[in-house]
Design a protein around this motif. Structure first.
Motif, PDB file in Angstrom:
ATOM      1  N   ALA A  57       0.816  -1.211   0.000  1.00 52.74           N
ATOM      2  CA  ALA A  57       0.000   0.000   0.000  1.00 52.74           C
ATOM      3  C   ALA A  57       0.853   1.265   0.000  1.00 52.74           C
ATOM      4  O   ALA A  57       0.477   2.276  -0.599  1.00 52.74           O
ATOM      5  CB  ALA A  57      -0.937  -0.004   1.204  1.00 52.74           C
ATOM      6  N   LEU A  58       2.011   1.201   0.664  1.00 51.87           N
ATOM      7  CA  LEU A  58       2.884   2.372   0.744  1.00 51.87           C
ATOM      8  C   LEU A  58       3.839   2.482  -0.444  1.00 51.87           C
ATOM      9  O   LEU A  58       4.634   3.427  -0.523  1.00 51.87           O
ATOM     10  CB  LEU A  58       3.694   2.328   2.042  1.00 51.87           C
ATOM     11  CG  LEU A  58       2.901   2.508   3.337  1.00 51.87           C
ATOM     12  CD1 LEU A  58       3.803   2.284   4.547  1.00 51.87           C
ATOM     13  CD2 LEU A  58       2.270   3.893   3.396  1.00 51.87           C
ATOM     14  N   THR A 217      -3.962   3.033  -9.072  1.00 54.08           N
ATOM     15  CA  THR A 217      -3.986   3.703  -7.769  1.00 54.08           C
ATOM     16  C   THR A 217      -2.620   4.305  -7.488  1.00 54.08           C
ATOM     17  O   THR A 217      -1.610   3.866  -8.047  1.00 54.08           O
ATOM     18  CB  THR A 217      -4.348   2.738  -6.622  1.00 54.08           C
ATOM     19  OG1 THR A 217      -3.379   1.674  -6.573  1.00 54.08           O
ATOM     20  CG2 THR A 217      -5.738   2.160  -6.815  1.00 54.08           C
ATOM     21  N   SER A 219      -0.445   5.727  -3.974  1.00 53.50           N
ATOM     22  CA  SER A 219      -0.380   6.009  -2.547  1.00 53.50           C
ATOM     23  C   SER A 219       0.132   7.425  -2.317  1.00 53.50           C
ATOM     24  O   SER A 219       1.135   7.832  -2.902  1.00 53.50           O
ATOM     25  CB  SER A 219       0.544   5.005  -1.848  1.00 53.50           C
ATOM     26  OG  SER A 219       0.759   5.376  -0.513  1.00 53.50           O
ATOM     27  N   THR A 220      -0.566   8.178  -1.464  1.00 54.21           N
ATOM     28  CA  THR A 220      -0.163   9.555  -1.191  1.00 54.21           C
ATOM     29  C   THR A 220       1.055   9.619  -0.268  1.00 54.21           C
ATOM     30  O   THR A 220       1.705  10.658  -0.181  1.00 54.21           O
ATOM     31  CB  THR A 220      -1.323  10.326  -0.547  1.00 54.21           C
ATOM     32  OG1 THR A 220      -1.820   9.574   0.570  1.00 54.21           O
ATOM     33  CG2 THR A 220      -2.452  10.538  -1.551  1.00 54.21           C
ATOM     34  N   ILE A 222       3.739   7.670  -0.601  1.00 50.82           N
ATOM     35  CA  ILE A 222       4.781   6.868  -1.245  1.00 50.82           C
ATOM     36  C   ILE A 222       6.152   7.518  -1.144  1.00 50.82           C
ATOM     37  O   ILE A 222       7.156   6.842  -0.898  1.00 50.82           O
ATOM     38  CB  ILE A 222       4.399   6.588  -2.723  1.00 50.82           C
ATOM     39  CG1 ILE A 222       5.356   5.560  -3.322  1.00 50.82           C
ATOM     40  CG2 ILE A 222       4.357   7.859  -3.552  1.00 50.82           C
ATOM     41  CD1 ILE A 222       4.892   5.037  -4.668  1.00 50.82           C
ATOM     42  N   SER A 225       7.398   7.391   2.638  1.00 51.30           N
ATOM     43  CA  SER A 225       7.743   6.028   3.047  1.00 51.30           C
ATOM     44  C   SER A 225       9.016   5.545   2.367  1.00 51.30           C
ATOM     45  O   SER A 225       9.856   4.897   2.997  1.00 51.30           O
ATOM     46  CB  SER A 225       6.584   5.074   2.751  1.00 51.30           C
ATOM     47  OG  SER A 225       6.194   5.156   1.397  1.00 51.30           O
ATOM     48  N   PHE A 275       1.508   3.532   7.603  1.00 50.62           N
ATOM     49  CA  PHE A 275       0.372   2.933   6.894  1.00 50.62           C
ATOM     50  C   PHE A 275      -0.958   3.407   7.487  1.00 50.62           C
ATOM     51  O   PHE A 275      -1.913   3.702   6.754  1.00 50.62           O
ATOM     52  CB  PHE A 275       0.481   1.407   6.960  1.00 50.62           C
ATOM     53  CG  PHE A 275      -0.665   0.675   6.325  1.00 50.62           C
ATOM     54  CD1 PHE A 275      -0.963   0.843   4.984  1.00 50.62           C
ATOM     55  CD2 PHE A 275      -1.446  -0.197   7.082  1.00 50.62           C
ATOM     56  CE1 PHE A 275      -2.017   0.161   4.389  1.00 50.62           C
ATOM     57  CE2 PHE A 275      -2.492  -0.883   6.495  1.00 50.62           C
ATOM     58  CZ  PHE A 275      -2.782  -0.704   5.158  1.00 50.62           C
ATOM     59  N   SER A 278      -1.512   7.306   6.775  1.00 49.49           N
ATOM     60  CA  SER A 278      -1.521   7.743   5.377  1.00 49.49           C
ATOM     61  C   SER A 278      -2.948   7.929   4.883  1.00 49.49           C
ATOM     62  O   SER A 278      -3.829   7.114   5.183  1.00 49.49           O
ATOM     63  CB  SER A 278      -0.808   6.720   4.484  1.00 49.49           C
ATOM     64  OG  SER A 278       0.558   6.664   4.787  1.00 49.49           O
ATOM     65  N   GLN A 280      -6.129   7.983   2.181  1.00 49.14           N
ATOM     66  CA  GLN A 280      -6.544   6.983   1.205  1.00 49.14           C
ATOM     67  C   GLN A 280      -5.825   7.218  -0.130  1.00 49.14           C
ATOM     68  O   GLN A 280      -5.579   8.351  -0.519  1.00 49.14           O
ATOM     69  CB  GLN A 280      -8.057   7.053   0.984  1.00 49.14           C
ATOM     70  CG  GLN A 280      -8.880   6.571   2.165  1.00 49.14           C
ATOM     71  CD  GLN A 280      -8.643   5.097   2.450  1.00 49.14           C
ATOM     72  OE1 GLN A 280      -8.607   4.271   1.542  1.00 49.14           O
ATOM     73  NE2 GLN A 280      -8.473   4.768   3.732  1.00 49.14           N
ATOM     74  N   PRO A 281      -5.452   6.130  -0.819  1.00 53.43           N
ATOM     75  CA  PRO A 281      -4.758   6.292  -2.107  1.00 53.43           C
ATOM     76  C   PRO A 281      -5.656   6.941  -3.159  1.00 53.43           C
ATOM     77  O   PRO A 281      -6.883   6.859  -3.089  1.00 53.43           O
ATOM     78  CB  PRO A 281      -4.403   4.848  -2.498  1.00 53.43           C
ATOM     79  CG  PRO A 281      -5.378   3.992  -1.752  1.00 53.43           C
ATOM     80  CD  PRO A 281      -5.653   4.709  -0.474  1.00 53.43           C
TER      81      PRO A 281
END
Length: 321
Positions: A57-58, A217, A219-220, A222, A225, A275, A278, A280-281
């Motif tokens: 997700a990240l 998608t 990840s905001t 990213i 992280s 995670f 963060s 939502q993507p």
């Protein structure tokens, strides 16, 4: 890859078993144990699902995929071993053969995944070229490795891991110098932070379009992280390599396994914290192949422009102490 693995498996499996036994002996926690095996030799089939979900997700799942980052650290240790050799042509040739054989062995120990095969070919081409004092242009070495892989298995070009691996390498070797030269920093600590940040930005420039195209998608968190986890994971990988090299008695005396486990627990806590906080993507309904091609054509044009005219895209100067 499978053909080479079948040939060398009787020789490679004992090395792999030694590494696995060392990890089992010193890293007791099951989740940390499986993560260490994934990070060091690419065995991630039993890795914790929650950890894998958070890393995916990240946008940092590439950290636990054997790649050029791992091979670069191994190569650095190997070159330190050969660094005491006098610099004459014959001993340099012996060093070259030693490095190629050792890197090839590590590639097979890591089950010759597409990303590490790419990195190994790139490393060998670069070392052979350096030995013969050939002109060092990174894109030529990258293109040479790409051509060799496609000659043996042309369908590899459709593998997303292979595409992301090459995109990341191009970002590190081509885009990173552009970004890192924007600021000239004298303070070593600030320079190191800026270097990690610029590497993260560089790899995102070349890999994000592929991620958006395939997964729709983004990840905001990213960039944050990646900027934090790449250097932390590098330290963990170095510690694991030292664990494998150290004799059992020394490792027990230094409590090296306990130190690694404590460090891994803190990393896991940090990843899960990022995670949870963060946003939502972002979701993209449609990203066509033509947009992807247009992006990389523009990128290629800028690379050629930079190579021909040798002009910085942007430059600022600063004297931070």
């Amino acid at each position: 890859n499978s053909f080479l693995i079948e040939i060398f498996e009787p020789y490679i499996q004992p090395i792999r078993d030694i590494i696995l036994r060392k990890i089992d002996l010193f890293i007791v926690s099951n989740s940390n144990n499986q993560f260490a095996k994934a990070l060091l030799i690419g065995q991630k089939s039993n890795i914790d699902n929650a950890t894998l979900e958070a890393y995916t997700a990240l946008g940092i799942v590439h950290i636990i995929a054997i790649s050029g980052m791992h091979l670069d650290l191994v190569a650095n240790y190997l070159t330190k071993i050969t660094g005491w050799l006098p610099r004459n042509k014959y001993l340099q040739l012996i060093e070259l053969f030693f490095l190629i054989i050792a890197i090839s062995a590590y590639t097979l120990v890591a089950n010759a995944s597409p990303s590490i095969v790419r990195a190994a070919i790139f490393f060998c081409l670069f070392k052979i070229g350096s030995y013969f004092n050939l002109h060092k242009y990174v894109l030529n070495s990258i293109a040479g490795g790409l051509l060799i892989i496609l000659l043996f298995h042309c369908q590899t070009i459709w593998h997303i891991g292979w595409q992301l691996s090459y995109a990341a390498v191009i970002g590190i070797h081509v885009v990173h110098p552009w970004i890192s030269n924007i600021f000239r920093l004298k303070n070593p600590a600030i320079s190191s932070i800026w270097n990690n940040f610029s590497i993260t930005i560089a790899t995102q420039i070349t890999t994000l379009p592929l991620l958006v195209y395939y997964f729709k998608t983004l990840s905001t968190g990213i960039i944050l992280s990646n900027m934090m986890m790449i250097p932390l994971s590098n330290l963990l990988l170095e510690a694991l390599i030292i664990l494998v090299i150290l004799p059992v008695y020394w490792a027990k005396t230094l409590y090296w396994g306990q130190i690694i486990e404590f460090y891994m627990q803190k990393i896991a806590q940090l990843v899960h914290y990022i995670f949870t906080i963060s946003p939502q993507p972002l979701h993209f309904t449609s990203v066509g192949i033509y947009y992807l091609l247009a992006y990389y054509l523009i990128f290629l044009y800028l690379c050629l422009w930079k190579k021909r005219y040798n002009q910085p895209l942007f430059r600022f100067s600063t004297k931070m102490d």
